[in-house]
Design a protein around this motif. Structure first.
Motif, PDB file in Angstrom:
ATOM      1  N   SER A  23       0.831  -1.199   0.000  1.00 11.10           N
ATOM      2  CA  SER A  23       0.000   0.000   0.000  1.00 11.10           C
ATOM      3  C   SER A  23       0.862   1.243   0.000  1.00 11.10           C
ATOM      4  O   SER A  23       2.005   1.231   0.419  1.00 11.10           O
ATOM      5  CB  SER A  23      -0.930   0.013   1.211  1.00 11.10           C
ATOM      6  OG  SER A  23      -0.175   0.104   2.376  1.00 11.10           O
ATOM      7  N   THR A  38       1.087   3.892   1.786  1.00 12.40           N
ATOM      8  CA  THR A  38       0.962   4.661   3.017  1.00 12.40           C
ATOM      9  C   THR A  38       2.236   5.462   3.239  1.00 12.40           C
ATOM     10  O   THR A  38       3.328   5.031   2.887  1.00 12.40           O
ATOM     11  CB  THR A  38       0.727   3.726   4.224  1.00 12.40           C
ATOM     12  OG1 THR A  38       1.716   2.698   4.196  1.00 12.40           O
ATOM     13  CG2 THR A  38      -0.641   3.095   4.157  1.00 12.40           C
ATOM     14  N   VAL A  63      -3.257   2.795  -2.032  1.00 20.26           N
ATOM     15  CA  VAL A  63      -4.335   3.104  -1.091  1.00 20.26           C
ATOM     16  C   VAL A  63      -4.505   4.617  -1.031  1.00 20.26           C
ATOM     17  O   VAL A  63      -3.559   5.349  -0.750  1.00 20.26           O
ATOM     18  CB  VAL A  63      -4.051   2.534   0.316  1.00 20.26           C
ATOM     19  CG1 VAL A  63      -5.191   2.884   1.275  1.00 20.26           C
ATOM     20  CG2 VAL A  63      -3.866   1.026   0.246  1.00 20.26           C
ATOM     21  N   ASP A  64      -5.711   5.064  -1.334  1.00 21.70           N
ATOM     22  CA  ASP A  64      -5.999   6.492  -1.458  1.00 21.70           C
ATOM     23  C   ASP A  64      -7.319   6.775  -0.731  1.00 21.70           C
ATOM     24  O   ASP A  64      -8.368   6.248  -1.126  1.00 21.70           O
ATOM     25  CB  ASP A  64      -6.124   6.812  -2.958  1.00 21.70           C
ATOM     26  CG  ASP A  64      -6.004   8.285  -3.269  1.00 21.70           C
ATOM     27  OD1 ASP A  64      -5.804   9.070  -2.331  1.00 21.70           O
ATOM     28  OD2 ASP A  64      -6.106   8.650  -4.449  1.00 21.70           O
ATOM     29  N   ASN A  65      -7.266   7.567   0.345  1.00 27.14           N
ATOM     30  CA  ASN A  65      -8.481   7.878   1.122  1.00 27.14           C
ATOM     31  C   ASN A  65      -9.202   6.602   1.566  1.00 27.14           C
ATOM     32  O   ASN A  65     -10.417   6.485   1.449  1.00 27.14           O
ATOM     33  CB  ASN A  65      -9.425   8.779   0.300  1.00 27.14           C
ATOM     34  CG  ASN A  65     -10.549   9.377   1.141  1.00 27.14           C
ATOM     35  OD1 ASN A  65     -10.413   9.518   2.354  1.00 27.14           O
ATOM     36  ND2 ASN A  65     -11.645   9.712   0.497  1.00 27.14           N
ATOM     37  N   ARG A  66      -8.413   5.639   2.038  1.00 27.43           N
ATOM     38  CA  ARG A  66      -8.913   4.348   2.548  1.00 27.43           C
ATOM     39  C   ARG A  66      -9.579   3.513   1.460  1.00 27.43           C
ATOM     40  O   ARG A  66     -10.338   2.579   1.759  1.00 27.43           O
ATOM     41  CB  ARG A  66      -9.874   4.547   3.740  1.00 27.43           C
ATOM     42  CG  ARG A  66      -9.282   5.365   4.871  1.00 27.43           C
ATOM     43  CD  ARG A  66     -10.095   5.289   6.165  1.00 27.43           C
ATOM     44  NE  ARG A  66     -11.511   5.493   5.978  1.00 27.43           N
ATOM     45  CZ  ARG A  66     -12.095   6.672   5.876  1.00 27.43           C
ATOM     46  NH1 ARG A  66     -11.358   7.773   5.928  1.00 27.43           N
ATOM     47  NH2 ARG A  66     -13.395   6.774   5.730  1.00 27.43           N
ATOM     48  N   ILE A  67      -9.314   3.794   0.208  1.00 30.50           N
ATOM     49  CA  ILE A  67      -9.821   2.996  -0.913  1.00 30.50           C
ATOM     50  C   ILE A  67      -8.640   2.284  -1.563  1.00 30.50           C
ATOM     51  O   ILE A  67      -7.591   2.896  -1.810  1.00 30.50           O
ATOM     52  CB  ILE A  67     -10.544   3.878  -1.957  1.00 30.50           C
ATOM     53  CG1 ILE A  67     -11.798   4.507  -1.330  1.00 30.50           C
ATOM     54  CG2 ILE A  67     -10.926   3.059  -3.187  1.00 30.50           C
ATOM     55  CD1 ILE A  67     -12.495   5.508  -2.243  1.00 30.50           C
ATOM     56  N   HIS A 101     -17.520   5.745   0.127  1.00 33.27           N
ATOM     57  CA  HIS A 101     -17.697   6.898   1.015  1.00 33.27           C
ATOM     58  C   HIS A 101     -19.020   7.637   0.824  1.00 33.27           C
ATOM     59  O   HIS A 101     -19.623   8.071   1.807  1.00 33.27           O
ATOM     60  CB  HIS A 101     -16.542   7.879   0.840  1.00 33.27           C
ATOM     61  CG  HIS A 101     -15.214   7.340   1.267  1.00 33.27           C
ATOM     62  ND1 HIS A 101     -14.988   6.801   2.521  1.00 33.27           N
ATOM     63  CD2 HIS A 101     -14.029   7.242   0.606  1.00 33.27           C
ATOM     64  CE1 HIS A 101     -13.737   6.399   2.613  1.00 33.27           C
ATOM     65  NE2 HIS A 101     -13.130   6.655   1.465  1.00 33.27           N
ATOM     66  N   ASN A 114     -12.605  -3.835  -2.178  1.00 27.54           N
ATOM     67  CA  ASN A 114     -13.223  -2.839  -1.310  1.00 27.54           C
ATOM     68  C   ASN A 114     -14.576  -3.279  -0.753  1.00 27.54           C
ATOM     69  O   ASN A 114     -15.253  -2.497  -0.085  1.00 27.54           O
ATOM     70  CB  ASN A 114     -13.355  -1.509  -2.053  1.00 27.54           C
ATOM     71  CG  ASN A 114     -12.014  -0.821  -2.255  1.00 27.54           C
ATOM     72  OD1 ASN A 114     -11.494  -0.183  -1.360  1.00 27.54           O
ATOM     73  ND2 ASN A 114     -11.432  -0.980  -3.451  1.00 27.54           N
TER      74      ASN A 114
END
Length: 338
Positions: free
Chosen positions: A2, A4, A119-123, A172, A198
């Motif tokens: 990811s 992060t 991983v972008d904005n929890r996606i 979201h 997801n």
């Protein structure tokens, strides 16, 4: 794998990039000298200045490390570059192909496979870097979509790609169902993986192929038209998709070009005033495009349904600029039967 962020105490992002750059320069200088080559300012100027990082894979621009001296290093070069940039895999992107799918032309330099996880904005977005692009510049628009309240809504994403906007609508914004349309088979493969990853596969239907042939109508509360430089080919499709009794909202993406001002016509004013007047001029062009688009959509809706429709500009969002006078904007257009 990811994407992060790693926290470095008391170091800014710029300083962290400089640290990687200094380490890379040191490693490559040692490599060249071990091969009997001399380190020069020309070689220093050919080092990577920017790159994309996707987990353990770094994607380099085609313009770097292109001097003949580097070729003498063979595969040792790419191992050294990976070590200097803290990566396990390396790839290089040269351009966007003209295959109609906007596929990247990417060559793997180090590593056995080219799938990455971002991983972008929890996606979670998974894709093959040699076949699909990840548009990092659209992050502000993805965050804006994630902030919508789409509970109870049916959304159609006409240009879904790997799920750039489809996933924020589902994860979201809480859309009841998203119909995701995409004609690039490589992007469809990634899109289907991402829907599963997801946990939203029960609320998404993927339609592979040309969206102009889509056999759906009268179902959408909201249609996303996220194609640039223009999504105009999708406007009639979007109008057919809107619910006939209640209408809905179109999110229309477009690259809008502001005309360059005549130098002779510009009075002698300070730079700050000129920048403000330039921005005002850009916004006036965006507004004119939005007004024209609203009128054209209203006419399309009348032609398709036989009824009068009222279109209202809710918002014009600036996503990013490609040049001083080329801007990616999004028009939020409310469309209601009168």
């Amino acid at each position: 794998m990811s994407c992060t962020a790693v926290q470095y105490p008391l170091q800014s992002k710029k300083e962290r990039g400089r640290t990687h750059g200094n380490k890379l320069e040191h490693i490559l200088q040692e490599l060249l000298e071990s091969q009997g080559e001399r380190w020069t300012e020309e070689l220093r100027g050919d080092l990577p200045r920017s790159y994309q990082r996707h987990g353990d894979l770094v994607l380099l621009a085609d313009s770097c490390l292109s001097l003949p001296t580097w070729k003498k290093m063979g595969q040792h070069l790419w191992s050294a570059v990976a070590k200097g940039l803290g990566a396990k895999r390396l790839a290089k992107m040269s351009r966007i192909s003209s295959d109609g799918f906007r596929s990247p032309v990417v060559t793997m330099l180090l590593g056995e496979h080219s799938w990455v996880k971002h991983v972008d904005n929890r996606i979670i977005y998974e894709f093959d870097v040699t076949k699909c692009m990840f548009s990092a510049g659209n992050i502000t628009e993805k965050l804006r979509v994630a902030g919508f309240d789409c509970r109870g809504e049916t959304v159609v994403d006409l240009y879904a790609g790997i799920g750039y906007f489809t996933l924020p609508y589902l994860v979201h914004a809480g859309a009841s169902h998203v119909h995701a349309c995409e004609w690039n088979p490589d992007a469809v493969e990634a899109l289907q993986k991402n829907i599963l990853a997801n946990g939203v596969s029960d609320r998404c239907t993927v339609h592979q192929g040309d969206n102009r042939l889509l056999q759906l109508c009268d179902i959408a509360d909201r249609v996303n038209l996220g194609l640039i430089p223009s999504s105009e080919d999708g406007w009639p499709v979007a109008c057919r998709l809107l619910k006939r009794t209640t209408g809905g909202i179109l999110h229309i993406h477009q690259n809008v070009t502001s005309p360059l001002p005549s130098v002779a016509a510009i009075p002698a004013i300070d730079d700050a005033t000129h920048r403000v007047s330039g921005k005002t001029g850009d916004r006036e062009v965006w507004q004119a495009w939005a007004d024209d688009t609203a009128n054209r959509i209203s006419s399309l809706l009348k032609d398709i349904t036989g009824a009068l429709w009222i279109t209202k500009i809710q918002h014009i969002e600036h996503v990013k600029s490609y040049a001083p006078h080329v801007h990616h904007i999004v028009l939020d257009l409310e469309c209601r039967p009168s």
